[in-house]
Design a protein around this motif. Sequence first.
Motif, PDB file in Angstrom:
ATOM      1  N   PRO A  35       6.825  -9.024  18.667  1.00  0.00           N
ATOM      2  CA  PRO A  35       6.830  -9.973  17.556  1.00  0.00           C
ATOM      3  C   PRO A  35       5.454 -10.561  17.241  1.00  0.00           C
ATOM      4  CG  PRO A  35       7.455 -11.100  19.543  1.00  0.00           C
ATOM      5  CD  PRO A  35       7.227  -9.650  19.923  1.00  0.00           C
ATOM      6  N   TYR A  36       5.255 -10.830  15.953  1.00  0.00           N
ATOM      7  CA  TYR A  36       4.121 -11.599  15.462  1.00  0.00           C
ATOM      8  C   TYR A  36       4.679 -12.571  14.438  1.00  0.00           C
ATOM      9  CZ  TYR A  36       1.007  -8.122  17.503  1.00  0.00           C
ATOM     10  OH  TYR A  36       0.343  -7.302  18.372  1.00  0.00           O
ATOM     11  N   GLY A  37       4.166 -13.788  14.425  1.00  0.00           N
ATOM     12  CA  GLY A  37       4.678 -14.751  13.467  1.00  0.00           C
ATOM     13  C   GLY A  37       3.693 -15.845  13.128  1.00  0.00           C
ATOM     14  N   VAL A  38       3.944 -16.448  11.981  1.00  0.00           N
ATOM     15  CA  VAL A  38       3.164 -17.584  11.497  1.00  0.00           C
ATOM     16  C   VAL A  38       4.153 -18.653  11.059  1.00  0.00           C
ATOM     17  CG1 VAL A  38       1.605 -18.394   9.680  1.00  0.00           C
ATOM     18  CG2 VAL A  38       1.265 -16.144  10.684  1.00  0.00           C
ATOM     19  N   ASP A  39       3.865 -19.888  11.397  1.00  0.00           N
ATOM     20  CA  ASP A  39       4.644 -21.009  10.883  1.00  0.00           C
ATOM     21  C   ASP A  39       3.767 -22.249  10.914  1.00  0.00           C
ATOM     22  OD1 ASP A  39       7.873 -21.308  10.330  1.00  0.00           O
ATOM     23  OD2 ASP A  39       6.833 -23.206  10.686  1.00  0.00           O
ATOM     24  N   PHE A  40       3.947 -23.122   9.946  1.00  0.00           N
ATOM     25  CA  PHE A  40       3.116 -24.326   9.865  1.00  0.00           C
ATOM     26  C   PHE A  40       3.619 -25.441  10.764  1.00  0.00           C
ATOM     27  CE2 PHE A  40       6.423 -24.966   6.761  1.00  0.00           C
ATOM     28  CZ  PHE A  40       6.754 -26.309   6.897  1.00  0.00           C
ATOM     29  N   ASP A  41       4.851 -25.345  11.258  1.00  0.00           N
ATOM     30  CA  ASP A  41       5.448 -26.404  12.068  1.00  0.00           C
ATOM     31  C   ASP A  41       5.294 -26.069  13.548  1.00  0.00           C
ATOM     32  OD1 ASP A  41       7.107 -28.193  13.447  1.00  0.00           O
ATOM     33  OD2 ASP A  41       8.616 -28.205  11.848  1.00  0.00           O
ATOM     34  N   GLN A  85       0.745 -15.560  22.347  1.00  0.00           N
ATOM     35  CA  GLN A  85      -0.521 -15.485  21.611  1.00  0.00           C
ATOM     36  C   GLN A  85      -0.336 -14.803  20.246  1.00  0.00           C
ATOM     37  OE1 GLN A  85       0.305 -13.577  24.218  1.00  0.00           O
ATOM     38  NE2 GLN A  85      -0.125 -11.471  23.613  1.00  0.00           N
ATOM     39  N   ASN A  86       0.823 -14.207  19.990  1.00  0.00           N
ATOM     40  CA  ASN A  86       1.104 -13.528  18.719  1.00  0.00           C
ATOM     41  C   ASN A  86       1.666 -14.462  17.654  1.00  0.00           C
ATOM     42  OD1 ASN A  86       0.391 -11.305  20.203  1.00  0.00           O
ATOM     43  ND2 ASN A  86       2.333 -10.245  20.003  1.00  0.00           N
ATOM     44  N   PHE A  87       1.797 -15.755  17.983  1.00  0.00           N
ATOM     45  CA  PHE A  87       2.353 -16.730  17.047  1.00  0.00           C
ATOM     46  C   PHE A  87       1.268 -17.728  16.651  1.00  0.00           C
ATOM     47  CE2 PHE A  87       5.979 -14.997  19.279  1.00  0.00           C
ATOM     48  CZ  PHE A  87       6.849 -14.732  18.239  1.00  0.00           C
ATOM     49  N   PHE A  88       1.039 -17.845  15.345  1.00  0.00           N
ATOM     50  CA  PHE A  88      -0.046 -18.650  14.801  1.00  0.00           C
ATOM     51  C   PHE A  88       0.507 -19.855  14.042  1.00  0.00           C
ATOM     52  CE2 PHE A  88      -1.287 -14.209  14.969  1.00  0.00           C
ATOM     53  CZ  PHE A  88      -2.486 -14.263  15.653  1.00  0.00           C
ATOM     54  N   CYS A  89      -0.062 -21.021  14.309  1.00  0.00           N
ATOM     55  CA  CYS A  89       0.356 -22.235  13.613  1.00  0.00           C
ATOM     56  C   CYS A  89      -0.547 -22.443  12.400  1.00  0.00           C
ATOM     57  CB  CYS A  89       0.300 -23.444  14.543  1.00  0.00           C
ATOM     58  SG  CYS A  89       0.994 -24.925  13.779  1.00  0.00           S
ATOM     59  N   GLU A  90      -0.074 -21.920  11.277  1.00  0.00           N
ATOM     60  CA  GLU A  90      -0.816 -22.016  10.023  1.00  0.00           C
ATOM     61  C   GLU A  90       0.163 -21.930   8.863  1.00  0.00           C
ATOM     62  OE1 GLU A  90      -4.297 -19.541   9.582  1.00  0.00           O
ATOM     63  OE2 GLU A  90      -4.434 -19.286  11.759  1.00  0.00           O
ATOM     64  N   ASP A  91      -0.338 -22.248   7.700  1.00  0.00           N
ATOM     65  CA  ASP A  91       0.403 -22.056   6.459  1.00  0.00           C
ATOM     66  C   ASP A  91       0.273 -20.588   6.081  1.00  0.00           C
ATOM     67  OD1 ASP A  91       1.320 -21.933   3.846  1.00  0.00           O
ATOM     68  OD2 ASP A  91      -0.114 -23.376   3.068  1.00  0.00           O
ATOM     69  N   PHE A  92       1.386 -19.888   5.939  1.00  0.00           N
ATOM     70  CA  PHE A  92       1.303 -18.435   5.721  1.00  0.00           C
ATOM     71  C   PHE A  92       0.604 -18.063   4.425  1.00  0.00           C
ATOM     72  CE2 PHE A  92       4.321 -17.291   2.420  1.00  0.00           C
ATOM     73  CZ  PHE A  92       5.193 -18.360   2.385  1.00  0.00           C
ATOM     74  N   ILE A  93       0.636 -18.919   3.429  1.00  0.00           N
ATOM     75  CA  ILE A  93      -0.011 -18.592   2.148  1.00  0.00           C
ATOM     76  C   ILE A  93      -1.519 -18.480   2.330  1.00  0.00           C
ATOM     77  CG2 ILE A  93      -0.499 -19.437  -0.181  1.00  0.00           C
ATOM     78  CD1 ILE A  93       2.372 -20.588  -0.166  1.00  0.00           C
ATOM     79  N   ASN A  94      -2.077 -19.322   3.188  1.00  0.00           N
ATOM     80  CA  ASN A  94      -3.513 -19.297   3.427  1.00  0.00           C
ATOM     81  C   ASN A  94      -3.901 -18.568   4.716  1.00  0.00           C
ATOM     82  OD1 ASN A  94      -4.144 -20.891   1.082  1.00  0.00           O
ATOM     83  ND2 ASN A  94      -3.255 -22.612   2.198  1.00  0.00           N
ATOM     84  N   PHE A  95      -2.934 -17.980   5.376  1.00  0.00           N
ATOM     85  CA  PHE A  95      -3.172 -17.290   6.640  1.00  0.00           C
ATOM     86  C   PHE A  95      -4.127 -16.116   6.450  1.00  0.00           C
ATOM     87  CE2 PHE A  95      -1.721 -13.983   9.721  1.00  0.00           C
ATOM     88  CZ  PHE A  95      -2.136 -14.622  10.880  1.00  0.00           C
ATOM     89  N   ASN A  96      -5.110 -16.015   7.333  1.00  0.00           N
ATOM     90  CA  ASN A  96      -6.058 -14.905   7.294  1.00  0.00           C
ATOM     91  C   ASN A  96      -5.399 -13.677   7.905  1.00  0.00           C
ATOM     92  OD1 ASN A  96      -8.140 -13.092   7.483  1.00  0.00           O
ATOM     93  ND2 ASN A  96      -9.511 -14.451   8.616  1.00  0.00           N
ATOM     94  N   ILE A  97      -4.930 -12.787   7.070  1.00  0.00           N
ATOM     95  CA  ILE A  97      -4.185 -11.604   7.511  1.00  0.00           C
ATOM     96  C   ILE A  97      -5.036 -10.693   8.394  1.00  0.00           C
ATOM     97  CG2 ILE A  97      -4.664 -10.032   5.590  1.00  0.00           C
ATOM     98  CD1 ILE A  97      -1.143 -10.720   6.831  1.00  0.00           C
ATOM     99  N   ILE A 144       6.667  -6.184  14.726  1.00  0.00           N
ATOM    100  CA  ILE A 144       7.202  -6.800  13.511  1.00  0.00           C
ATOM    101  C   ILE A 144       6.487  -8.123  13.267  1.00  0.00           C
ATOM    102  CG2 ILE A 144       9.113  -7.887  14.765  1.00  0.00           C
ATOM    103  CD1 ILE A 144      10.831  -7.368  12.183  1.00  0.00           C
ATOM    104  N   PHE A 145       6.214  -8.397  12.000  1.00  0.00           N
ATOM    105  CA  PHE A 145       5.521  -9.631  11.602  1.00  0.00           C
ATOM    106  C   PHE A 145       6.392 -10.407  10.636  1.00  0.00           C
ATOM    107  CE2 PHE A 145       2.445 -11.533   8.421  1.00  0.00           C
ATOM    108  CZ  PHE A 145       2.106 -12.621   9.202  1.00  0.00           C
ATOM    109  N   ASP A 146       6.549 -11.708  10.912  1.00  0.00           N
ATOM    110  CA  ASP A 146       7.286 -12.615  10.037  1.00  0.00           C
ATOM    111  C   ASP A 146       6.349 -13.765   9.678  1.00  0.00           C
ATOM    112  OD1 ASP A 146       8.923 -14.493   8.806  1.00  0.00           O
ATOM    113  OD2 ASP A 146      10.504 -14.376  10.311  1.00  0.00           O
ATOM    114  N   PRO A 147       5.923 -13.861   8.403  1.00  0.00           N
ATOM    115  CA  PRO A 147       4.950 -14.881   8.022  1.00  0.00           C
ATOM    116  C   PRO A 147       5.514 -16.286   7.872  1.00  0.00           C
ATOM    117  CG  PRO A 147       5.563 -13.622   6.112  1.00  0.00           C
ATOM    118  CD  PRO A 147       6.245 -12.976   7.290  1.00  0.00           C
ATOM    119  N   ALA A 148       6.782 -16.467   8.119  1.00  0.00           N
ATOM    120  CA  ALA A 148       7.396 -17.802   8.141  1.00  0.00           C
ATOM    121  C   ALA A 148       8.461 -17.764   9.229  1.00  0.00           C
ATOM    122  CB  ALA A 148       7.983 -18.159   6.786  1.00  0.00           C
ATOM    123  N   CYS A 149       8.008 -17.532  10.454  1.00  0.00           N
ATOM    124  CA  CYS A 149       8.908 -17.141  11.546  1.00  0.00           C
ATOM    125  C   CYS A 149       9.778 -18.254  12.102  1.00  0.00           C
ATOM    126  CB  CYS A 149       8.109 -16.510  12.669  1.00  0.00           C
ATOM    127  SG  CYS A 149       7.007 -17.655  13.542  1.00  0.00           S
TER     128      CYS A 149
END
Length: 160
Positions: free
Chosen positions: A70-76, A92-104, A46-51
């Motif tokens: 789990p996979y997730g992206v959050d800017f904070d 390693q499945n959690f990325f610190c980025e802005d989801f709008i500009n996240f490279n899918i 499962i992926f949550d782009p603002a996890c």
Amino acid sequence: MIDKNFSGHNEHLFESIKHNQENEVFVIWEECHKFISGAIDREGSIFDPACGDATILKTLSLWSNKTLIPYGVDFDIRVLNKARELYPQYKQNFFCEDFINFNIKKMPKVDFGYFAVFDNYDFTEDFQKKWILKMSSIVDHRLIFSMYGEKNDEEFLWGR
């Protein structure tokens, strides 16, 4: 309600949720989210782009009684680190980025996508439409949307 079976996953988070169960806001949050677990009809990813801290990812897995990677992206980074603590084997499945500009393209195909937005999203803006297309490009089974706010206090499912 979240029960003692949750404690094996992360004692600190369990204690926080247990404490909050007496909080009316948490009870409302749980009532508004628990039914979403019905959309989780199989084990998978499962992926949550603002996890945020990944609480919703963990509770969806618990409520559905399905194992979810789990996979997730959050800017904070502060809340993202809490997600990494909750899921140390998948940090390693959690990325610190802005989801709008996240490279899918960083993402593998996943079974489920969970996307919660406030009612300021009406999906008429180009970037909002592009994000739906981006998410649908990696979701193999079901894309779950939640919409919150005064205009849209509801949740709905998009599936394939």
